[in-house]
Design a protein around this motif. Structure first.
Motif, short mmCIF file in Angstrom:
data_model
loop_
_atom_site.label_atom_id
_atom_site.label_comp_id
_atom_site.label_asym_id
_atom_site.label_seq_id
_atom_site.Cartn_x
_atom_site.Cartn_y
_atom_site.Cartn_z
N ASP A 1 37.31 44.26 46.78
CA ASP A 1 36.36 44.57 45.72
C ASP A 1 36.93 43.99 44.43
O ASP A 1 37.66 44.65 43.71
N TRP A 2 36.58 42.74 44.14
CA TRP A 2 37.16 42.03 43.00
C TRP A 2 36.77 42.67 41.67
O TRP A 2 37.45 42.48 40.67
N GLU A 3 35.69 43.43 41.66
CA GLU A 3 35.26 44.08 40.42
C GLU A 3 36.31 45.07 39.91
O GLU A 3 36.41 45.31 38.72
N ARG A 4 37.10 45.64 40.81
CA ARG A 4 38.15 46.58 40.42
C ARG A 4 39.21 45.91 39.54
O ARG A 4 39.86 46.58 38.75
N GLU A 5 39.42 44.60 39.71
CA GLU A 5 40.46 43.88 38.97
C GLU A 5 39.96 43.22 37.69
O GLU A 5 40.77 42.79 36.88
N ARG A 6 38.67 43.11 37.51
CA ARG A 6 38.13 42.39 36.35
C ARG A 6 38.45 43.14 35.07
O ARG A 6 38.17 44.33 34.95
N PRO A 7 39.10 42.45 34.08
CA PRO A 7 39.40 43.12 32.81
C PRO A 7 38.13 43.65 32.16
O PRO A 7 37.11 42.98 32.11
N ARG A 8 38.20 44.90 31.67
CA ARG A 8 37.03 45.57 31.10
C ARG A 8 36.92 45.34 29.59
O ARG A 8 35.86 45.47 29.02
N LYS A 9 38.04 45.07 28.95
CA LYS A 9 38.07 44.88 27.50
C LYS A 9 39.23 43.96 27.16
O LYS A 9 39.99 43.56 28.05
N PHE A 10 39.38 43.63 25.89
CA PHE A 10 40.46 42.72 25.51
C PHE A 10 41.83 43.31 25.86
O PHE A 10 42.67 42.64 26.44
N TRP A 11 42.06 44.57 25.51
CA TRP A 11 43.36 45.19 25.77
C TRP A 11 43.27 45.99 27.06
O TRP A 11 42.94 47.16 27.08
N ASP A 12 43.57 45.31 28.15
CA ASP A 12 43.54 45.91 29.48
C ASP A 12 44.77 45.39 30.23
O ASP A 12 44.66 44.53 31.10
N PRO A 13 45.97 45.89 29.84
CA PRO A 13 47.22 45.27 30.31
C PRO A 13 47.37 45.12 31.81
O PRO A 13 47.78 44.06 32.28
N SER A 14 47.06 46.14 32.59
CA SER A 14 47.29 46.04 34.03
C SER A 14 46.39 44.98 34.66
O SER A 14 46.85 44.20 35.50
N ARG A 15 45.15 44.93 34.25
CA ARG A 15 44.24 43.93 34.81
C ARG A 15 44.57 42.52 34.30
O ARG A 15 44.41 41.55 35.02
N LYS A 16 45.04 42.42 33.07
CA LYS A 16 45.44 41.10 32.54
C LYS A 16 46.70 40.60 33.26
O LYS A 16 46.84 39.40 33.50
N LEU A 17 47.60 41.51 33.60
CA LEU A 17 48.78 41.12 34.37
C LEU A 17 48.37 40.57 35.74
O LEU A 17 48.83 39.51 36.16
N LEU A 18 47.46 41.26 36.41
CA LEU A 18 46.97 40.78 37.70
C LEU A 18 46.24 39.45 37.55
O LEU A 18 46.39 38.55 38.39
N LEU A 19 45.47 39.31 36.49
CA LEU A 19 44.75 38.06 36.25
C LEU A 19 45.73 36.89 36.09
O LEU A 19 45.51 35.81 36.64
N SER A 20 46.83 37.12 35.38
CA SER A 20 47.82 36.04 35.20
C SER A 20 48.44 35.64 36.53
O SER A 20 48.68 34.46 36.77
N ILE A 21 48.67 36.60 37.42
CA ILE A 21 49.21 36.30 38.75
C ILE A 21 48.20 35.50 39.54
O ILE A 21 48.53 34.48 40.17
N ARG A 22 46.94 35.93 39.53
CA ARG A 22 45.88 35.24 40.27
C ARG A 22 45.71 33.80 39.77
O ARG A 22 45.59 32.86 40.56
N LYS A 23 45.69 33.61 38.46
CA LYS A 23 45.49 32.27 37.89
C LYS A 23 46.68 31.37 38.23
O LYS A 23 46.50 30.21 38.58
N TYR A 24 47.90 31.90 38.14
CA TYR A 24 49.08 31.10 38.46
C TYR A 24 49.04 30.65 39.93
O TYR A 24 49.33 29.51 40.23
N GLN A 25 48.71 31.58 40.82
CA GLN A 25 48.71 31.24 42.24
C GLN A 25 47.60 30.26 42.61
O GLN A 25 47.72 29.53 43.59
N ALA A 26 46.53 30.20 41.82
CA ALA A 26 45.40 29.32 42.13
C ALA A 26 45.62 27.87 41.69
O ALA A 26 44.87 26.99 42.11
N ILE A 27 46.64 27.62 40.89
CA ILE A 27 46.85 26.28 40.33
C ILE A 27 47.56 25.37 41.33
O ILE A 27 48.53 25.78 41.98
N ASN A 28 47.09 24.11 41.39
CA ASN A 28 47.78 23.08 42.16
C ASN A 28 48.91 22.56 41.26
O ASN A 28 48.64 21.87 40.28
#
Length: 163
Positions: free
Chosen positions: A11-38
């Motif tokens: 359920d990807w909606e659980r991870e989507r940042p809800r507001k600008f200051w959403d540290p736990s979700r932003k941390l997960l987002l940074s991991i996801r973005k890093y892993q997706a890069i070639n």
């Protein structure tokens, strides 16, 4: 009637940042973005450095130590990420819930715990060694898990025992 959260479909909606200051979700987002890069191209290397910087920023803010290379299934919730430590080779299934001060680790270099889908891990719990936690299991607060946990069970205590 209780509906179980899926242990297979994230359920990807659980991870989507809800507001600008959403540290736990932003941390997960940074991991996801890093892993997706070639990282084989010049631009990929440059962009990956940006996401490493963002990951380090949110790691400092949250006080969490989640390695960029760990395998995390979609839909992870970490409402209070303070003090969470996850081994680089840990595998975490989809739709899991991890509270503060949780350690998922091993003394082995290339082996770590495997957490299956929709596992709830209480505050302060330690999951240590080369073990597996089954789907829909619940780990109680401050439990120390050193043996495999079957699916659909709850464990508590030091060492953790089935309730």
């Amino acid at each position: 009637m209780t509906t179980l959260v899926s242990s297979i479909i994230p359920d990807w909606e659980r991870e989507r940042p809800r507001k600008f200051w959403d540290p736990s979700r932003k941390l997960l987002l940074s991991i996801r973005k890093y892993q997706a890069i070639n990282k084989n191209s010049f631009s990929g290397k440059l962009i990956s450095k940006y996401w490493v910087f963002i990951h380090r920023f949110w790691s400092v803010i949250t006080g969490a130590e989640i390695d960029l290379s760990c395998q995390i299934g979609g839909g992870l919730l970490i409402p209070h990420p303070n003090g969470i430590v996850i081994h680089a080779y840990a595998k975490i299934g989809v739709n899991c819930l991890i509270f503060q001060q949780v350690t998922i680790g091993s003394h082995e270099d290339f082996k770590a715990p495997v957490i299956r889908g929709h596992v709830d891990i209480g505050a302060g719990a330690k999951i240590l060694g080369i073990i597996e936690v089954g789907e829909h299991a619940k780990i109680g607060a401050n439990a120390v898990v050193v043996k495999n946990v079957e699916a659909l069970t709850t464990v508590v205590g030091i060492p953790a025992k089935v309730v």
